[in-house]
Design an enzyme around this catalytic site. Structure first.
Site, PDB file in Angstrom:
ATOM      1  CB  CYS A  32      -0.683   2.560   4.009  1.00  0.00           C
ATOM      2  SG  CYS A  32      -2.148   1.881   3.266  1.00  0.00           S
ATOM      3  CG  ASP A  33       3.093   1.142   4.395  1.00  0.00           C
ATOM      4  OD1 ASP A  33       2.555   1.572   5.425  1.00  0.00           O
ATOM      5  OD2 ASP A  33       2.944  -0.024   3.991  1.00  0.00           O
TER       6      ASP A  33
ATOM      7  CB  CYS B 274      -0.921  -0.016   1.226  1.00  0.00           C
ATOM      8  SG  CYS B 274      -1.965   1.442   1.320  1.00  0.00           S
TER       9      CYS B 274
END
Ligand code: NAP
Length: 321
Positions: free
Chosen positions: A145-146, A142
């Site tokens: 997200c990261d 992701c």
């Protein structure tokens, strides 16, 4: 004592148990409770499903722009406020005892008249050595997200679909350099984003290549890629590997009660009915051509209405209440 037993029994008895609180499952819950049914939503992890990782949703009819997280939160609040119950448990087995069915979770067993399997799909892994161990230490599925953890670093994205291309675009805004490793010499993703990628100075395409090894013990320090045309291998130094090679379903826990295709999708047509009476399926986990937010929501409605009709007509006429 009898009262106690009876109370427990009633507490665990539902009209519809829905497995999976993604867009399909939560949409099904809305339609189920609005038809006056007692509905339980079971979710293994967090509600929302795949859409929560999408920063911008611009193709859901009637909503000009929203984030995947906001969309999922609204859908969840809508289902809950209408009366759907949610429990965070993993469904591990379905027992199809005919009229009354059972859904067994890691904690409890629920009796129900109808079941909707809405388990979605999860990110496909590359099945590399240490891929699992290094999640959170350089391996990610992701980018939104990261991605921030890799500010100023070099990273690689694997895949040639829209997700990989969007991830690469996103990462190129924060990272020093982004490699896209794709197994063919032609992208699967859309032309528009492919063009935007080609105009970015810090994105480099690595064509006809597969990642064959993760370098690094406790964290990702690089990858080895193998060229599928000439068989040559080379190492690329990166501190992050973003894997975006599509999704796969995970329905094998239920294969004794519903038929799966060779990829593991629950076999059902547009009516969302499986071969087992009273067991329906909705969203990305079923066999279908278009897996989108709109079709997940649509499936939820179709499956829930099918389940309600099944309970009201087929079960009632058998006097089984
Ligand atoms: P996808 O379209 O299935 O693409 C997966 C990519 O990974 C393909 O390029 C595929 O290569 C590659 N791949 C698959 N298995 C691999 C393996 N074992 N090793 C190496 N490469 C592998 O998946 P997606 O990009 O996640 O997209 C899923 C769906 O969501 C699509 O319909 C997509 O259009 C949609 N989507 C839409 C948007 C948008 O509209 N903004 C954004 C994201 C996703 P091949 O090409 O060789 O098969």
């Amino acid at each position: 004592d009898n009262d106690l037993v009876r109370k427990d029994f009633i507490m665990l008895m539902y009209d519809i148990v829905i497995i999976g609180a993604g867009t399909a499952g939560m949409s099904a819950a809305i339609y189920g409770v609005r038809s006056g049914k007692k509905v339980l939503l079971l979710e293994e992890k967090n509600y929302g499903g795949q859409i929560v990782n999408t920063p911008e949703v611009e193709n859901y009819p009637g909503i000009i722009k929203t984030s995947g997280f906001e969309f999922a939160t609204n859908l969840f609040n809508q289902a809950k406020s209408l009366g759907a119950e949610i429990k965070y448990e993993k469904a591990v087995e379905i027992k199809n005892n005919g009229v009354l069915k059972e859904v067994v979770t890691n904690k409890e067993t629920y009796e129900t008249k109808a079941i909707i399997i809405a388990t979605g799909a999860k990110n496909r892994s590359l099945k590399l050595d240490k891929e699992k161990e290094l999640i959170g230490s350089g391996v990610s599925y992701c980018a939104t997200c990261d991605g921030m953890f890799f500010r100023g670093r070099d990273v690689a994205v694997v895949g040639g679909g829209n997700t990989a291309l969007e991830d690469a675009m996103f990462l190129s805004n924060y990272c020093n350099k982004v490699y896209i490793i794709h197994r063919r010499d032609k992208l699967r993703g859309e032309e528009k984003i492919a063009k935007a990628i080609s105009e970015k100075d810090n994105i480099e395409m690595v064509w006809n290549s597969n990642v064959v090894k993760l370098i690094g013990d406790d964290k990702v320090e690089g990858i080895t890629v193998k060229n599928s045309v000439d068989g040559s291998e080379k190492d690329i130094q990166v501190s992050g590997l973003f894997i975006a090679v599509g999704q796969e379903p995970d329905n094998y826990d239920f294969e004794e009660v519903v038929e799966l295709d060779d990829k593991g999708y629950v076999i059902a047509g547009e009516d969302c009915k499986t071969e087992s009476k009273g067991i329906f399926t909705a969203g990305d986990c079923r066999t279908k051509n278009v897996r989108q937010l709109t079709t997940a929501a649509s499936d939820g409605a179709v499956a829930a209405i099918g389940a309600c009709e099944y309970i009201d007509s087929e079960l009632d006429t058998k006097n089984t209440k």
